[in-house]
Write a protein that holds these residues in place. Sequence first.
Motif, PDB file in Angstrom:
ATOM      1  N   GLU A 142       0.813  -1.216   0.000  1.00 12.38           N
ATOM      2  CA  GLU A 142       0.000   0.000   0.000  1.00 12.38           C
ATOM      3  C   GLU A 142       0.847   1.266   0.000  1.00 12.38           C
ATOM      4  O   GLU A 142       0.459   2.283  -0.604  1.00 12.38           O
ATOM      5  N   LYS A 169      -7.552  -0.996  -1.330  1.00 14.38           N
ATOM      6  CA  LYS A 169      -6.924  -0.833  -0.020  1.00 14.38           C
ATOM      7  C   LYS A 169      -7.414   0.425   0.697  1.00 14.38           C
ATOM      8  O   LYS A 169      -7.387   1.526   0.137  1.00 14.38           O
ATOM      9  N   TRP A 192     -12.153  -6.656   0.003  1.00 13.01           N
ATOM     10  CA  TRP A 192     -10.769  -7.114   0.103  1.00 13.01           C
ATOM     11  C   TRP A 192     -10.111  -6.623   1.386  1.00 13.01           C
ATOM     12  O   TRP A 192      -9.365  -7.347   2.030  1.00 13.01           O
ATOM     13  N   ASP A 193     -10.395  -5.390   1.756  1.00 12.37           N
ATOM     14  CA  ASP A 193      -9.826  -4.774   2.958  1.00 12.37           C
ATOM     15  C   ASP A 193     -10.953  -4.544   3.957  1.00 12.37           C
ATOM     16  O   ASP A 193     -11.949  -3.877   3.645  1.00 12.37           O
TER      17      ASP A 193
END
Length: 352
Positions: A142, A169, A192-193
Amino acid sequence: MTSLHLRPVQFVDTPIGHPDGSVARLAGGMQWFAAYEVIEGRTRRTIPVADVATLGARGAHLHATITAPRAPLQLGDRTLRFDQPVVAGILNVTPDSFSDGGKHVDDPAAAAAAGIDMAAAGATMIDIGGESTRPGAAAVWEGDEIARLVPVVERLARAGAIVSVDTRKAAVMEATLAAGAHIVNDVAALLWDDRALGVVARSGCPVVMMHSPDPKKGGHGDGGYANVLTDVFDWLEARIAAVVAGGVDRSRIIVDPGIGFGKTLAENLALLNGLSIFHGLGCPIMLGASRKRLIGALSNEAPVGQRLAGSLALAVKGAEAGVQILRVHDVAETVQAIRIWRGMRDQSLVGG
């Protein structure tokens, strides 16, 4: 109990000359239609729009949702309207994206200039990404993704562009929104996050949520669809409900059926042919089919750089289905194609 789905069909050039109630306007846009394909499990039938009252509460809800205008988004001093198709230009600052990877890496000024050129060519928004989501692409830390994106986002925002950031992210979302980005475009639909939903809810920013069969693992798994069209619809419908429950205003959600993510050629074509079903979700639709593998599969394995004509065909297909946002690499060419399409629609709508 079998769920009912409605797909607008039998599009007409103009409502002029049709009896009242026999045609309906699609999502407040430029398209009018005269019938629905009614999908219930494995059965399909077609009914006139005027007969939608026979389909009960679910049918009435879908009809109201399909025909309701999509509210514009106020993004700072810019307004994003959905009454006609607009173009989102793809700007990748990655070394490995499938189409333009490496073209704008490590040169924020040149990348921003490319985005500004897209806006000058007619792109309504610039969709910038710092991590490739092609099959097999390596994950990006990230911190690296932020370093790639923030300097470009800052320049584009200062230039007055509407900027969406293609990321999964939460930390990248936070950094780019702080840098002036307006929209989050998440191929993982905020799955996903674990922090992503909270970031979007707190910021109040609009979010694009794309379908994929396994967002946690990158989105390219086997979908195992019974009916890809209704399965993708149901997944997005459930995801919208979950995100709204998590604090995101429904009017700030955009949906993307995820062409090329965990779908075979036949499944991608079924989605493209059935695009109008997704108006039943009540959200603007983004279509990202530009330069994708299905074009090569249908044209003697044409390489990525030789897929312009196929990309334009899919963009016009999206416009015909009432798609509001066309996410493309070839901005000037797509804008021209849509302007010609729009000119023909304007003429037909006045009965010419």
